[in-house]
Design a protein around this motif. Structure first.
Motif, PDB file in Angstrom:
ATOM      1  N   GLU A 220      -4.020  66.605  11.967  1.00  0.00           N
ATOM      2  CA  GLU A 220      -4.446  66.771  13.360  1.00  0.00           C
ATOM      3  C   GLU A 220      -3.588  65.974  14.337  1.00  0.00           C
ATOM      4  N   GLY A 221      -2.611  65.230  13.790  1.00  0.00           N
ATOM      5  CA  GLY A 221      -1.650  64.564  14.663  1.00  0.00           C
ATOM      6  C   GLY A 221      -2.118  63.296  15.355  1.00  0.00           C
ATOM      7  N   TYR A 222      -3.146  62.631  14.828  1.00  0.00           N
ATOM      8  CA  TYR A 222      -3.558  61.361  15.430  1.00  0.00           C
ATOM      9  C   TYR A 222      -2.707  60.212  14.898  1.00  0.00           C
ATOM     10  N   ASP A 223      -2.629  59.128  15.668  1.00  0.00           N
ATOM     11  CA  ASP A 223      -1.901  57.944  15.200  1.00  0.00           C
ATOM     12  C   ASP A 223      -2.812  57.031  14.406  1.00  0.00           C
ATOM     13  N   SER A 224      -4.101  57.118  14.704  1.00  0.00           N
ATOM     14  CA  SER A 224      -5.019  56.250  13.992  1.00  0.00           C
ATOM     15  C   SER A 224      -6.417  56.852  13.983  1.00  0.00           C
TER      16      SER A 224
END
Ligand code: UDP
Ligand code: MG
Length: 313
Positions: free
Chosen positions: A116-120
């Motif tokens: 989903e492309g989140y960093d954290s």
């Protein structure tokens, strides 16, 4: 292509009772996650029981297990910092040793980052079931105060249970301050974060390592580390009292000119003197808090001291 590496950091302070249950539970989850490699970093925060011996055995039995043992108790903040520093993974997770941070959420968290492309991915408990009422009440007030005074966002009920990308970990490590408040630091560095909510889980074994007093001091740390708003208090109250006294002077002069005989009322005078000196001492105390934090910061002492690691075995 080689598998990515996920480092799991576990701060442990006298967790000999919880560790075996934790290990069983975490490996159950990680064994099912086949397309990623794991590294487990346990931080023994100067435990007073046999935690270190257990960690030695675990490291001998499984090459993925690493540990860092502190020379004394430096606190969970220092333990998390050390864990981040030692971790080599492309992704890094921080998890409590008492299973209050459910390992079962890991696959979902990893998916949010990889797909989903989140960093954290952060977690937050929506209930505080099983916690003393008074403790929850103070915790809520603390978050309220933080929200009022800080520009950086601190989420109510947020746990330190997180999965982060390497880049975020590196930026956290760059914040080398001595007075550390992880939740504030995370808000400060930013990055795109997904929140997962879960119901409070009670500790498997052992007891909480945070006394009320320890938490209270920690909350003051959070406030002094992330806002200077209390420092403005003295100026605001000072200004307010200047205005009041100015109005009072006009009142007294006018009364003297018209009716005469202003020389009465020393009980009220004593009350005013007491209140004002109280406010003065209180605000000097606030300035003192910041001064003390600055003093500790200026000394540049190390955040933790290592007593032993798995490399010494
Ligand atoms: N912990 C630590 N150093 C400390 C206190 C706690 O490393 O000085 C660790 C502890 O072993 C646990 C985690 O921090 O893995 C959370 O502590 P605990 O469960 O006692 O706190 P609570 O969940 O009650 O807030
Ligand atoms: Mg706990």
């Amino acid at each position: 292509m080689a598998n990515k590496l996920l480092s799991i950091i576990v701060p442990c302070y006298s967790e000999e009772e919880a560790l075996p249950a934790f290990w069983e539970e975490i490996t159950k989850v990680t064994d099912l996650m086949s397309n990623i490699d794991f590294e487990f970093i346990f931080i023994d925060d100067g435990s007073k029981d046999n935690t270190k011996l257990i960690l030695r055995d675990m490291a001998k039995a499984d090459s993925r297990v690493r540990y860092v043992s502190f020379s004394r108790n430096f606190g969970k903040e220092a333990a998390m910092y050390a864990g981040l520093k030692y971790s080599k993974g492309d992704y890094v997770a921080i998890m409590d040793a008492d299973l209050q941070d459910p390992p079962a959420l890991l696959p979902e968290m990893l998916k949010a980052i990889e797909e989903e492309g989140y960093d954290s991915v952060a977690t937050r408990r929506v209930t505080r079931k099983g916690e003393p009422k008074i403790r929850s009440w103070f915790a809520r007030r603390f978050y309220q105060v933080m929200r009022m005074m800080c520009k950086t966002e601190v989420v109510d009920g947020a746990r330190d249970y997180r999965l982060m990308k390497r880049r975020m970990v590196d930026s956290i490590l760059e914040m080398g301050e001595y007075n550390r408040f992880f939740k504030g630091i995370l808000g400060w560095v930013g990055f795109n974060t997904k929140w997962i909510e879960f119901e409070n889980v009670e500790r498997v074994k052992g007891e909480t390592k945070w006394s009320f007093w320890k938490l209270f001091k920690y909350s003051l740390e959070g406030i002094t580390a992330f806002t200077t708003a209390p420092l403005a208090l003295a100026s605001i109250i000072g200004l307010l009292f200047c205005i009041i006294s100015f109005l009072a002077i006009i009142f007294v002069i006018v009364r003297q000119l018209i009716w005469g005989g202003s020389a009465y009322g020393w009980p009220s005078m004593i009350c005013i003197i007491l209140m004002l000196s109280g406010i003065q001492l209180f605000t000097i105390g606030i300035v003192g808090q910041y001064l003390a934090k600055t003093y500790l910061e200026v000394k540049k002492r190390p955040i933790y001291i290592v007593g032993e690691t798995e490399e010494d075995l």
